[in-house]
Design an enzyme around this catalytic site. Structure first.
Site, mmCIF file in Angstrom:
data_model
loop_
_atom_site.group_PDB
_atom_site.id
_atom_site.type_symbol
_atom_site.label_atom_id
_atom_site.label_comp_id
_atom_site.label_asym_id
_atom_site.label_seq_id
_atom_site.Cartn_x
_atom_site.Cartn_y
_atom_site.Cartn_z
ATOM 1 N N HIS A 56 0.845 -1.208 0.000
ATOM 2 C CA HIS A 56 0.000 0.000 0.000
ATOM 3 C C HIS A 56 0.869 1.243 0.000
ATOM 4 O O HIS A 56 2.086 1.162 0.103
ATOM 5 C CB HIS A 56 -1.014 -0.030 1.147
ATOM 6 N N HIS A 58 1.346 3.912 1.956
ATOM 7 C CA HIS A 58 1.879 4.671 3.105
ATOM 8 C C HIS A 58 3.413 4.737 3.088
ATOM 9 O O HIS A 58 4.094 3.764 2.732
ATOM 10 C CB HIS A 58 1.406 4.057 4.423
ATOM 11 N N ASP A 60 5.662 4.611 5.325
ATOM 12 C CA ASP A 60 6.460 3.638 6.088
ATOM 13 C C ASP A 60 6.497 2.259 5.418
ATOM 14 O O ASP A 60 7.060 1.318 5.976
ATOM 15 C CB ASP A 60 5.975 3.548 7.546
ATOM 16 N N HIS A 61 5.926 2.154 4.219
ATOM 17 C CA HIS A 61 6.011 0.903 3.441
ATOM 18 C C HIS A 61 6.710 1.084 2.097
ATOM 19 O O HIS A 61 7.067 0.099 1.457
ATOM 20 C CB HIS A 61 4.615 0.296 3.247
ATOM 21 N N HIS A 115 -7.566 -0.541 5.272
ATOM 22 C CA HIS A 115 -6.517 0.359 5.790
ATOM 23 C C HIS A 115 -6.250 1.462 4.755
ATOM 24 O O HIS A 115 -6.207 2.640 5.081
ATOM 25 C CB HIS A 115 -5.274 -0.470 6.062
ATOM 26 N N ASP A 134 -0.549 -4.050 6.219
ATOM 27 C CA ASP A 134 -1.226 -3.449 7.372
ATOM 28 C C ASP A 134 -2.714 -3.817 7.404
ATOM 29 O O ASP A 134 -3.529 -3.055 7.911
ATOM 30 C CB ASP A 134 -1.069 -1.917 7.352
ATOM 31 N N HIS A 172 3.856 -4.675 10.899
ATOM 32 C CA HIS A 172 4.278 -4.034 12.151
ATOM 33 C C HIS A 172 4.341 -5.015 13.321
ATOM 34 O O HIS A 172 3.587 -5.978 13.377
ATOM 35 C CB HIS A 172 3.300 -2.912 12.544
HETATM 36 FE FE FE Z 1 2.376 0.765 8.239
HETATM 37 ZN ZN ZN Z 2 -0.036 1.643 6.549
#
Ligand code: FE
Ligand code: ZN
Length: 256
Positions: A56, A58, A60-61, A115, A134, A172
């Site tokens: 996805h 985001h 942090d990915h 998400h 996520d 995570h």
């Molecule tokens: Fe994440």
């Molecule tokens: Zn995420």
């Protein structure tokens, strides 16, 4: 063909994953929170990165992708077709029903919106491996940002229907907080109580609590148990629609 899976702690609480096919030498990164742990693991194993598979949009990915591409310019970047916020630099856009080849490995794709609107999960049926991003966490699930609760619940049920022995890798390490919350909404679940105690111990020792399995999650993860009479009773919603129960669980966790 043997598949090697390496889970890489990244940033504060993210996980990245490398999947290596010893038959062809192909190696895929699944999400890239940070390039440094990937570069170190690739070098240590003398692996050449062939593919980057993203779940996805985001940051942090995906934020480590440019640095990985700088070192491995031929690596193919694969990601979801249906995200509202486009991911820059995708070589291939995919959705449910597509199969991505990583060397000799067939990786199939599930749409798991919730998400994010276009979130996808990767599944290697031959080796019972799921990379859930996520969407599903150990004892928890992702926050629902871009769809209705019903859509997220449907995505979780799709993953819960996979074979129990499926190994589940997640985006995570949130398991400790998830376990503490789970006990509040499924207090009489003995298996959950045992698992929560194990998780407290593992985290005290700094050990990862992932991967998990579908069997363990369906038995102890409250977000997969909205139909369970005990969970429904614990949140005061006996006989209620599972989506309504899931919504209550998710909203309680948001405030936990
Ligand atoms: Fe994440
Ligand atoms: Zn995420």
């Amino acid at each position: 063909m043997t598949i090697h899976v390496h889970q890489l702690p990244c940033l504060a609480d993210n996980y990245g994953v490398l999947v290596h096919d010893s038959g062809t030498g192909a190696t895929a990164a699944i999400d890239v929170p940070d390039a440094a742990p990937y570069l170190a693991a690739l070098e240590a194993n003398h692996w050449k990165l062939s593919d980057i598979l993203l779940t996805h949009h985001h940051a942090d990915h995906v934020q480590g992708v440019p640095a990985l591409k700088a070192r491995f310019p031929d690596a193919r970047v694969v990601g979801p077709k249906k995200e509202r916020a486009p991911i820059p630099g995708l070589d291939l856009e995919i959705a449910e029903g597509d199969i991505v080849k990583v060397g000799g490995i067939d990786v199939s794709v599930f749409d798991t919106p919730g998400h994010t609107a276009g979130h996808i999960a990767y599944y290697i049926e031959s080796d019972d491996l799921l990379f859930a991003g996520d969407t599903l966490f150990a004892l928890g699930c992702g926050r629902v940002f871009e769809t209705s609760m019903a859509v997220m619940y449907h995505s979780l049920m799709k993953l819960a229907a996979l074979p129990g022995e499926t190994q589940v890798y997640c985006g995570h390490e949130y398991t400790l907080s998830n376990a503490r919350f789970a006990l509040t909404v499924d207090p009489d679940n003995n298996l959950l109580a045992e698992r929560a105690a194990e998780v407290e111990e593992m985290r005290k020792q700094g050990k990862p609590t992932l991967p998990t399995t579908i069997a363990l999650e369906t038995a102890t993860n409250p977000f997969l148990r909205a139909e369970d009479p005990d969970v429904q009773k614990a949140v005061g919603m006996e006989g209620a629609d599972p989506v309504a129960v899931f919504t209550e669980l998710r909203e309680r966790k948001n405030k936990f």
